[in-house]
Design a protein around this motif. Structure first.
Motif, mmCIF file in Angstrom:
data_model
loop_
_atom_site.group_PDB
_atom_site.id
_atom_site.type_symbol
_atom_site.label_atom_id
_atom_site.label_comp_id
_atom_site.label_asym_id
_atom_site.label_seq_id
_atom_site.Cartn_x
_atom_site.Cartn_y
_atom_site.Cartn_z
ATOM 1 N N UNK A 298 35.319 66.628 36.346
ATOM 2 C CA UNK A 298 35.534 67.910 35.703
ATOM 3 C C UNK A 298 34.783 68.992 36.473
ATOM 4 N N UNK A 299 35.507 69.946 36.992
ATOM 5 C CA UNK A 299 34.891 71.046 37.717
ATOM 6 C C UNK A 299 34.779 72.233 36.777
ATOM 7 N N UNK A 300 33.601 72.382 36.169
ATOM 8 C CA UNK A 300 33.391 73.436 35.193
ATOM 9 C C UNK A 300 33.134 74.753 35.920
ATOM 10 N N UNK A 301 33.825 75.779 35.474
ATOM 11 C CA UNK A 301 33.726 77.090 36.098
ATOM 12 C C UNK A 301 32.400 77.751 35.736
ATOM 13 N N UNK A 302 31.799 78.442 36.681
ATOM 14 C CA UNK A 302 30.598 79.234 36.439
ATOM 15 C C UNK A 302 31.023 80.692 36.271
ATOM 16 N N UNK A 303 30.807 81.217 35.081
ATOM 17 C CA UNK A 303 31.304 82.546 34.727
ATOM 18 C C UNK A 303 30.296 83.633 35.069
ATOM 19 N N UNK A 304 30.808 84.770 35.514
ATOM 20 C CA UNK A 304 30.008 85.986 35.473
ATOM 21 C C UNK A 304 29.999 86.471 34.023
ATOM 22 N N UNK A 305 29.080 87.377 33.709
ATOM 23 C CA UNK A 305 28.995 87.870 32.328
ATOM 24 C C UNK A 305 30.295 88.553 31.911
ATOM 25 N N UNK A 306 30.884 89.341 32.802
ATOM 26 C CA UNK A 306 32.127 90.041 32.469
ATOM 27 C C UNK A 306 33.278 89.058 32.298
ATOM 28 N N UNK A 307 33.371 88.090 33.224
ATOM 29 C CA UNK A 307 34.442 87.089 33.122
ATOM 30 C C UNK A 307 34.314 86.280 31.842
ATOM 31 N N UNK A 308 33.071 85.926 31.469
ATOM 32 C CA UNK A 308 32.873 85.144 30.253
ATOM 33 C C UNK A 308 33.259 85.948 29.019
ATOM 34 N N UNK A 309 32.884 87.225 28.990
ATOM 35 C CA UNK A 309 33.257 88.071 27.850
ATOM 36 C C UNK A 309 34.770 88.161 27.718
ATOM 37 N N UNK A 310 35.472 88.352 28.836
ATOM 38 C CA UNK A 310 36.935 88.421 28.801
ATOM 39 C C UNK A 310 37.547 87.085 28.409
ATOM 40 N N UNK A 311 36.962 85.998 28.872
ATOM 41 C CA UNK A 311 37.463 84.661 28.570
ATOM 42 C C UNK A 311 37.348 84.358 27.076
ATOM 43 N N UNK A 312 36.214 84.708 26.498
ATOM 44 C CA UNK A 312 35.997 84.465 25.070
ATOM 45 C C UNK A 312 36.946 85.289 24.212
ATOM 46 N N UNK A 313 37.310 86.474 24.696
ATOM 47 C CA UNK A 313 38.214 87.340 23.942
ATOM 48 C C UNK A 313 39.635 86.788 23.854
ATOM 49 N N UNK A 314 39.948 85.754 24.650
ATOM 50 C CA UNK A 314 41.300 85.199 24.643
ATOM 51 C C UNK A 314 41.637 84.471 23.349
ATOM 52 N N UNK B 198 29.599 73.524 28.671
ATOM 53 C CA UNK B 198 30.312 74.764 28.990
ATOM 54 C C UNK B 198 30.351 75.685 27.774
ATOM 55 N N UNK B 199 30.501 76.998 28.001
ATOM 56 C CA UNK B 199 30.657 77.666 29.302
ATOM 57 C C UNK B 199 29.326 77.828 30.026
ATOM 58 N N UNK B 200 29.395 77.839 31.363
ATOM 59 C CA UNK B 200 28.205 77.953 32.201
ATOM 60 C C UNK B 200 28.163 79.356 32.794
ATOM 61 N N UNK B 201 26.999 79.984 32.703
ATOM 62 C CA UNK B 201 26.820 81.338 33.213
ATOM 63 C C UNK B 201 26.249 81.271 34.626
#
Length: 457
Positions: free
Chosen positions: A133-149, A217-220
């Motif tokens: 499993x290749x877990x993505x490392x999020x930037x703060x902005x990417x994580x905020x947008x991802x959670x909003x989905x 996950x999610x990883x910052x």
């Protein structure tokens, strides 16, 4: 499609009669999985026959038999069921197939890590190498947008924020302890809410737990010091004065270090309203079935779980409000088959829901399903202190809260309205219902996430 056949030659696969026997769902006694099954060595199952078993209930039954075969070291049965599942559940199939594929991978990983069914060790090693499993490392902005989905986290954010804003109305000093798996992504909305109070914003002290022992996950992709600096700047842009504090903690000590640091902070800063916001993190505190931890932890009395001890310590701080939000499932069973049943009948939800908001093959969908796959692998393949995904249902957390001196607070109609407005932004399958004084997020009528609020009794 997952291919586990490279390193270990499989025996002749199960014939259609054998599949029918395996998938009997009545409660009549069945032969031992280690015994002689009448279908062994029969007719090979054709693609048409396999397709007829491509239903969620059939795949769940096959996974259960595969788990039992692994645990009893029945290599013949394990390899035959592996062949069938590998053909009816490709990892890029429909939601049920992808769900089953993730559980299959987790069971093969379990065979490798626990040493059960040793003949599958080479298969597991190959699978781990090819399907890690290749877990993505999020930037703060990417994580905020991802959670909003999805409302999976936003539901708890909206419910808790509304309850917190009501609890601190008119109070000038607010100390928020954020125990969250999503790296303070809830805080900008809460800061905005408090910034717009008619009486003006409070001074906010934000304390977070620097949880280091789980790579869930999610990883910052940044440190909490960097994150804190950004949050302080964001608060300043809203004319809110804020202080950010990180306390290193470890779930194996039930956040003892967190409680002690909070006690010290309370002595320094009198008059603060203490808000403890628990968003899907408390279930990482080990519970009663982690005997290895219970036997080595110097706590008294020994019969109390670390979860109960943490809540008792939290109650001793006299918090103004405690919010507890988590997934409404039970992953605490000692045996892997019961955990498999519970997880399979809960974790179909994210696989089903993702089809409504992310296209097949998209990068964000890979991130999303890798996170779900991590949870499945932890629940199925790990044991002892490594198995950190130990969810408990709302009723059990409510018992713990009441037993440690808290009383529940009913969410107001205004709070429920905020949550409903948020859900209107998402697919029609998402819903909300009141469950006693609490709120419950649902997907197609099935319970997903609960939100509760608590005051000292």
């Amino acid at each position: 499609m997952m291919q586990f056949t490279t390193s270990v030659p499989l025996l002749p696969p199960i014939g259609p009669d054998g599949l029918s026997l395996l998938l009997e769902e009545d409660d009549a006694p069945k032969p031992s999985l280690g015994g002689s099954w009448p279908w062994r060595g029969r007719l090979l199952a054709s693609p048409k026959t396999l397709g007829s078993f491509n239903t969620a209930s059939c795949m769940e039954q096959l996974l259960i038999h595969f788990a039992n075969a692994i645990e009893s070291n029945d290599a013949t049965l394990a390899q035959q069921i592996l062949w069938v599942l590998n053909n009816i559940a490709p990892p890029d199939g429909d939601c049920n197939q992808r769900l089953t594929s993730a559980f299959l991978r987790a069971l093969v990983a379990r065979a490798s890590r626990t040493g059960s069914c040793k003949i599958l060790t080479a298969v597991a090693a190959r699978a781990d190498a090819e399907l890690a499993l290749h877990l993505h490392r999020f930037s703060a902005i990417d994580l905020a947008n991802f959670i909003d989905l999805t409302p999976w986290h936003r539901f708890g954010y909206a419910a808790a924020n509304a309850a917190i804003a009501e609890a601190v109305e008119g109070l000038p000093l607010v100390h928020i302890v954020d125990l969250s798996t999503t790296h303070c992504m809830q805080m900008p909305t809460l800061i905005d809410l408090l910034a717009n109070r008619p009486e003006g914003p409070p001074f906010i002290r934000l304390t977070v737990s620097g949880l280091t022992t789980t790579a869930a996950p999610p990883i910052l992709n940044m440190t909490y010091d960097e994150l804190g600096s950004r949050l302080v700047n964001f608060a300043r842009s809203r004319n809110v004065a804020m202080e950010f504090v990180v306390i290193p903690t470890d779930p194996s000590d039930a956040f003892v270090s967190l409680i002690e640091q909070l006690r010290v902070q309370q002595l320094v800063s009198e008059g603060e309203a203490l808000i403890v916001n628990c968003q899907m993190l408390l279930h990482y505190i080990p519970e009663e079935t982690v005997g290895v931890i219970a036997s080595t932890t110097n706590v008294s009395p020994p019969m109390l779980s670390l979860r109960t001890l943490f809540l008792k310590a939290l109650r001793s701080l006299g918090p103004t409000l405690v919010t507890v939000v988590d997934e409404d499932a039970d992953f605490t069973a000692c045996d892997v088959v019961r955990r498999l049943r519970s997880a399979f009948n809960y974790l179909w939800i994210p696989y089903d829901a993702v089809d409504t908001f992310l296209p097949k093959g998209s990068e964000q969908r890979r991130w999303y399903e890798a996170g779900v796959g991590w949870k499945i692998e932890n629940v199925i393949a790990e044991e002892g202190v490594q198995r950190v995904e130990r969810l408990e249902r709302k009723g059990r957390w409510a018992q713990r809260m009441r037993a440690t001196g808290f009383r529940s607070v009913r969410f107001t109609e205004e709070a429920a309205g905020e949550v409903k407005s948020m859900l209107d932004e998402h697919a029609a399958g998402w819903g909300m219902k009141r469950d006693e004084e609490d709120l419950m997020l649902t997907w197609k009528g099935h319970n997903v996430v609960f939100a509760t609020a608590w005051l000292p009794a």
